[in-house]
Design an enzyme around this catalytic site. Structure first.
Site, PDB file in Angstrom:
ATOM      1  N   GLY A  11       0.835  -1.205   0.000  1.00 26.54           N
ATOM      2  CA  GLY A  11       0.000   0.000   0.000  1.00 26.54           C
ATOM      3  C   GLY A  11       0.865   1.247   0.000  1.00 26.54           C
ATOM      4  N   ARG A  72       0.735  -5.069  -5.092  1.00 23.63           N
ATOM      5  CA  ARG A  72       0.809  -6.227  -4.204  1.00 23.63           C
ATOM      6  C   ARG A  72       1.061  -7.403  -5.153  1.00 23.63           C
ATOM      7  NH1 ARG A  72      -0.583  -4.126   0.708  1.00 23.63           N
ATOM      8  NH2 ARG A  72      -2.291  -2.653   0.799  1.00 23.63           N
ATOM      9  N   ASP A 103       4.700  -4.655   5.865  1.00 21.50           N
ATOM     10  CA  ASP A 103       5.157  -5.995   6.261  1.00 21.50           C
ATOM     11  C   ASP A 103       5.261  -6.969   5.085  1.00 21.50           C
ATOM     12  OD1 ASP A 103       2.450  -5.988   6.046  1.00 21.50           O
ATOM     13  OD2 ASP A 103       2.038  -6.965   7.958  1.00 21.50           O
ATOM     14  N   GLY A 104       4.339  -6.879   4.117  1.00 21.51           N
ATOM     15  CA  GLY A 104       4.404  -7.751   2.936  1.00 21.51           C
ATOM     16  C   GLY A 104       5.688  -7.488   2.152  1.00 21.51           C
ATOM     17  N   SER A 105       6.060  -6.217   2.045  1.00 22.40           N
ATOM     18  CA  SER A 105       7.277  -5.833   1.313  1.00 22.40           C
ATOM     19  C   SER A 105       8.509  -6.355   2.043  1.00 22.40           C
ATOM     20  CB  SER A 105       7.373  -4.310   1.204  1.00 22.40           C
ATOM     21  OG  SER A 105       6.118  -3.774   0.923  1.00 22.40           O
ATOM     22  N   THR A 125       4.355   2.652   5.556  1.00 17.94           N
ATOM     23  CA  THR A 125       2.943   2.237   5.611  1.00 17.94           C
ATOM     24  C   THR A 125       2.204   3.154   6.566  1.00 17.94           C
ATOM     25  OG1 THR A 125       1.409   0.541   6.431  1.00 17.94           O
ATOM     26  CG2 THR A 125       3.616   0.461   7.323  1.00 17.94           C
ATOM     27  N   ILE A 126       0.948   3.423   6.249  1.00 20.84           N
ATOM     28  CA  ILE A 126       0.181   4.283   7.183  1.00 20.84           C
ATOM     29  C   ILE A 126      -0.168   3.536   8.468  1.00 20.84           C
ATOM     30  CG2 ILE A 126      -0.822   5.712   5.356  1.00 20.84           C
ATOM     31  CD1 ILE A 126      -3.491   4.118   5.856  1.00 20.84           C
ATOM     32  N   ASP A 127      -0.065   2.201   8.455  1.00 23.63           N
ATOM     33  CA  ASP A 127      -0.571   1.402   9.580  1.00 23.63           C
ATOM     34  C   ASP A 127       0.280   1.482  10.849  1.00 23.63           C
ATOM     35  OD1 ASP A 127      -2.521   0.588   7.817  1.00 23.63           O
ATOM     36  OD2 ASP A 127      -1.535  -1.298   7.312  1.00 23.63           O
ATOM     37  N   ASP A 129       2.620  -0.486  11.741  1.00 24.91           N
ATOM     38  CA  ASP A 129       2.600  -1.832  12.331  1.00 24.91           C
ATOM     39  C   ASP A 129       3.871  -2.640  12.070  1.00 24.91           C
ATOM     40  OD1 ASP A 129       2.291  -2.121   9.618  1.00 24.91           O
ATOM     41  OD2 ASP A 129       0.659  -3.559   9.722  1.00 24.91           O
ATOM     42  N   ARG A 154     -17.388  15.958  13.908  1.00 28.14           N
ATOM     43  CA  ARG A 154     -17.851  16.417  15.231  1.00 28.14           C
ATOM     44  C   ARG A 154     -18.775  17.633  15.096  1.00 28.14           C
ATOM     45  NH1 ARG A 154     -16.723  15.410  20.372  1.00 28.14           N
ATOM     46  NH2 ARG A 154     -14.821  14.220  20.116  1.00 28.14           N
ATOM     47  N   ARG A 162     -25.990  13.733  17.444  1.00 27.72           N
ATOM     48  CA  ARG A 162     -25.896  12.336  17.017  1.00 27.72           C
ATOM     49  C   ARG A 162     -24.661  11.646  17.586  1.00 27.72           C
ATOM     50  NH1 ARG A 162     -26.707  13.421  10.638  1.00 27.72           N
ATOM     51  NH2 ARG A 162     -28.971  13.510  10.597  1.00 27.72           N
ATOM     52  N   MET A 169      -8.492   3.008   9.006  1.00 32.59           N
ATOM     53  CA  MET A 169      -7.666   1.891   8.528  1.00 32.59           C
ATOM     54  C   MET A 169      -6.659   1.450   9.595  1.00 32.59           C
ATOM     55  SD  MET A 169      -6.785   2.589   4.569  1.00 32.59           S
ATOM     56  CE  MET A 169      -7.892   2.017   3.284  1.00 32.59           C
ATOM     57  N   ARG A 171      -5.322  -2.054   9.145  1.00 34.22           N
ATOM     58  CA  ARG A 171      -5.288  -3.524   9.011  1.00 34.22           C
ATOM     59  C   ARG A 171      -5.505  -4.162  10.390  1.00 34.22           C
ATOM     60  NH1 ARG A 171      -3.416  -6.228   4.471  1.00 34.22           N
ATOM     61  NH2 ARG A 171      -2.310  -4.412   3.778  1.00 34.22           N
TER      62      ARG A 171
HETATM   63  O1  F6P Z   1      -1.566  -1.285   4.671  1.00 33.13           O
HETATM   64  C1  F6P Z   1      -2.236  -0.110   4.331  1.00 33.13           C
HETATM   65  C2  F6P Z   1      -3.711  -0.378   4.149  1.00 33.13           C
HETATM   66  O2  F6P Z   1      -4.339   0.816   3.741  1.00 33.13           O
HETATM   67  C3  F6P Z   1      -4.420  -0.949   5.377  1.00 33.13           C
HETATM   68  O3  F6P Z   1      -4.712   0.026   6.332  1.00 33.13           O
HETATM   69  C4  F6P Z   1      -5.639  -1.575   4.721  1.00 33.13           C
HETATM   70  O4  F6P Z   1      -6.149  -2.607   5.523  1.00 33.13           O
HETATM   71  C5  F6P Z   1      -5.069  -2.099   3.434  1.00 33.13           C
HETATM   72  O5  F6P Z   1      -3.907  -1.345   3.157  1.00 33.13           O
HETATM   73  C6  F6P Z   1      -5.972  -2.020   2.232  1.00 33.13           C
HETATM   74  O6  F6P Z   1      -5.360  -2.732   1.215  1.00 33.13           O
HETATM   75  P1  F6P Z   1      -5.572  -2.507  -0.346  1.00 33.13           P
HETATM   76  O7  F6P Z   1      -4.725  -1.360  -0.763  1.00 33.13           O
HETATM   77  O8  F6P Z   1      -5.080  -3.759  -0.961  1.00 33.13           O
HETATM   78  O9  F6P Z   1      -7.020  -2.254  -0.558  1.00 33.13           O
END
Ligand code: F6P
Length: 322
Positions: A11, A72, A103-105, A125-127, A129, A154, A162, A169, A171
């Protein structure tokens, strides 16, 4: 080492371009040639590789996405894919590779390293993680994007009295939810790391306590790793009787111009990755700990280290949203 390669994979995240720029400029500064591998591991297998010059990375530090494109690539998980990749690297005379991604990379970089090709992983990665670094490139921009959205939502939550459930996001990681939820003053933050505390009855009780004190609106931030926010919102409305809306922020979190923090982090980590290759060190992953650059064995990192969330921040978020 006279020639290195750089690719972005998985991503995209804001700041990847700044990292590519740092790799290219740092290498050229040290008289090393740099080849860009386009479309991640997919491009590596196909040989989509071109030489990068100083000017190739001009005017990109402020841009989101990645000028090298990303993908990917399931094929790179296979032995055949990895061997094809190494063949392409050798064909182009590339002696070391910087892999910018999540992590995949890193799994791809680990596989190349195990096959004897020196790689350095840069966490993009934005995650947030990736084990072995406090921050990943893109996380700061993503949480700023989320906080922008929370502040806007808000306004509407207040105007219409409400409850809003906002899915973010990440993951399997709750970093985006926790940081943005804390900074956005969310009433509840639901993250996979505190799965035992994500009980809907607790959220209901918290909302009811708020209403009794005169509160008219609430924001609940839900990490995507928790499950379906839409279902959660429906159930919450049934249980509380409060008008509830769900907003899934989705891909707006992945793009956009990187923040200063991400540009600086990307510049530091990208340049550091090149330094390691120049010292003849491959099979490493770079990171930042207490504002200091660190590096560690990429194989060890993926097999033994684990990304964890700071428990004290989870506690703080709970205390402040009483
Ligand atoms: O790893 C970044 C991310 O945006 C995650 O937050 C999300 O779960 C995933 O990628 C979405 O994956 P894709 O780009 O394959 O839709």
């Amino acid at each position: 080492m006279k020639r290195i390669g750089v690719l972005t994979s998985g991503g995209d995240s804001p700041g990847m371009n700044a990292a590519v720029r740092a790799v290219v400029r740092k290498a050229i500064f040290h008289d090393i040639e740099v080849y860009g591998i386009y479309h991640g591991y997919e491009g590596l297998i196909k040989g989509d590789i071109k030489k990068l010059e100083l000017g190739s990375v001009g005017d990109i530090i402020q841009r989101g996405g990645t000028m090298l494109f990303s993908a990917r690539c399931p094929e790179f998980k296979t032995e055949d894919g990895q061997l094809k990749g190494i063949e392409q690297l050798k064909k182009h005379g590339i002696e070391g590779l910087v892999v910018i991604g999540g992590d995949g990379s890193y799994m791809g970089a680990k596989a190349l390293t195990e096959r004897g090709f020196p790689c350095v992983g840069v966490p993009g990665t934005i995650d947030n993680d990736i084990p072995g670094t406090e921050f990943t490139i893109g996380f700061d921009t993503a949480i700023n994007t989320v906080i922008n959205a929370i502040d806007r939502i808000r306004d509407t939550a207040t105007s219409h009295k409400r409850t809003y459930v906002i899915e973010v996001m990440g993951r399997d990681a709750g970093d985006i939810a926790l940081w943005a939820g804390l900074a956005g003053g969310a009433e509840s933050i639901l993250i996979p790391e505190s799965i035992g505390d994500n009980d809907i009855d607790d959220v209901v009780a918290r909302l009811q306590r708020g209403q009794e004190r005169g509160k008219k609106h609430s924001i609940i931030v839900v990490a995507e790793g928790i499950g379906n926010a839409v279902e959660f919102g429906k159930k919450l409305e049934q249980l509380t009787g409060y008008e509830t809306r769900v907003s899934v922020l989705g891909y707006i979190q992945r793009g956009g111009s990187p923040t200063v923090a991400d540009r600086v982090l990307a510049s530091r980590l990208g340049a550091y990755a090149v330094s390691l290759l120049l010292e003849g060190k491959g099979g490493r992953a770079v990171g930042i700990e207490r504002n200091q650059l660190v590096d560690y064995d990429i194989i060890e990192a993926l097999t033994q280290k684990k990304h964890t969330l700071d428990q004290s921040m989870i506690t703080l978020a709970e205390e402040l949203s009483i």
